[in-house]
Design a protein around this motif. Structure first.
Motif, short mmCIF file in Angstrom:
data_model
loop_
_atom_site.label_atom_id
_atom_site.label_comp_id
_atom_site.label_asym_id
_atom_site.label_seq_id
_atom_site.Cartn_x
_atom_site.Cartn_y
_atom_site.Cartn_z
N ARG A 126 5.46 -35.81 -55.87
CA ARG A 126 6.13 -36.09 -55.10
C ARG A 126 6.36 -34.99 -54.35
NH1 ARG A 126 11.58 -38.70 -58.02
NH2 ARG A 126 10.73 -40.11 -58.92
N ARG A 134 3.22 -37.86 -44.43
CA ARG A 134 3.83 -38.34 -45.01
C ARG A 134 2.48 -38.41 -46.93
NH1 ARG A 134 2.78 -44.43 -43.10
NH2 ARG A 134 4.51 -45.35 -44.39
N PRO A 137 3.02 -43.68 -50.52
CA PRO A 137 4.37 -44.12 -51.10
C PRO A 137 4.54 -43.93 -53.98
CG PRO A 137 2.33 -45.93 -50.84
CD PRO A 137 1.70 -44.16 -50.06
N THR A 138 4.87 -43.98 -53.95
CA THR A 138 5.56 -43.60 -55.32
C THR A 138 4.57 -45.85 -55.48
OG1 THR A 138 7.42 -45.39 -55.92
CG2 THR A 138 7.23 -42.86 -55.57
N SER A 139 4.52 -46.55 -55.57
CA SER A 139 3.62 -47.21 -55.91
C SER A 139 1.91 -47.00 -56.14
CB SER A 139 3.44 -48.41 -54.96
OG SER A 139 2.89 -47.98 -53.80
N GLU A 140 1.38 -45.59 -55.07
CA GLU A 140 0.07 -45.28 -55.34
C GLU A 140 -0.05 -44.78 -56.84
OE1 GLU A 140 -3.51 -44.73 -53.70
OE2 GLU A 140 -1.79 -45.13 -52.73
N ARG A 145 -1.47 -38.88 -56.00
CA ARG A 145 -0.30 -38.37 -55.79
C ARG A 145 -0.57 -37.31 -56.08
NH1 ARG A 145 3.21 -42.49 -58.70
NH2 ARG A 145 4.47 -40.44 -59.21
#
Length: 180
Positions: A126, A134, A137-140, A145
């Motif tokens: 994270r 920015r 997103p954690t859905s990535e 990430r």
């Protein structure tokens, strides 16, 4: 200091013991937790015996039981989480630079061994608020990430390298970069 030094381990906990003590990871146990009643010869302890100031800077070492070992190895242990500071690589590396400045200002001529442990390139990858961009997103997926936090950490390490290059002692500075 160590004539047959070995550093090899995965993930962080075995890596920390491997780097500091030249200890191969155990096949079935976690040395850092399962052998905490033992004493290990360590690089910072030896350097401290040779007259070095020894400092650890990182965040949340109790996570994998490093909080047991670090005070035995280092004269100074700085845990950002315990100090109420945000555990970001920017804060960790800024604190590392600050400790080097403090050491240099003391002008004691005592050498310094400083271990700086970054935080962001650990799962779940994270991007911290101080990154200036920015976060994905954690859905990535994990790979993008990871690349994003790696870029952030690389930028912060670059700040440390720039600072080290500006020091009078730059020609007598050794930098070791480890990754797990």
């Amino acid at each position: 200091v160590f004539p047959t030094f070995t550093s090899n381990g995965f993930p962080s906990a075995p890596s920390v013991l491997a780097f500091h003590c030249s200890a191969w990871p155990h096949r079935r146990k976690e040395i850092i937790t399962d052998f905490s009643d033992r004493r290990f010869d360590s690089l910072p302890s030896r350097l401290r015996d040779f007259g070095y100031d020894t400092t650890y800077i990182g965040a949340d070492p109790h996570f994998d039981h490093q909080d047991h070992w670090l005070p035995a190895w280092y004269a100074t242990v700085i845990d950002l989480v315990a100090n109420g500071e945000a555990p970001t690589d920017r804060n960790i590396l800024e604190r590392g630079i600050g400790e080097i400045r403090r050491h240099d200002a003391a002008a004691s001529g005592t050498p310094l061994f400083e271990f700086i442990s970054t935080y962001s390139t650990h799962y779940p990858f994270r991007l911290p608020d101080d990154a200036g961009e920015r976060p994905l997103p954690t859905s990535e997926a994990l790979e993008p990430r990871y690349r994003q936090v790696l870029t952030y950490t690389d930028r912060e390490i670059g700040r440390l390298l720039s600072y080290l290059e500006s020091r009078e002692r730059r020609d007598r500075t050794i930098l070791i970069v480890l990754g797990d």
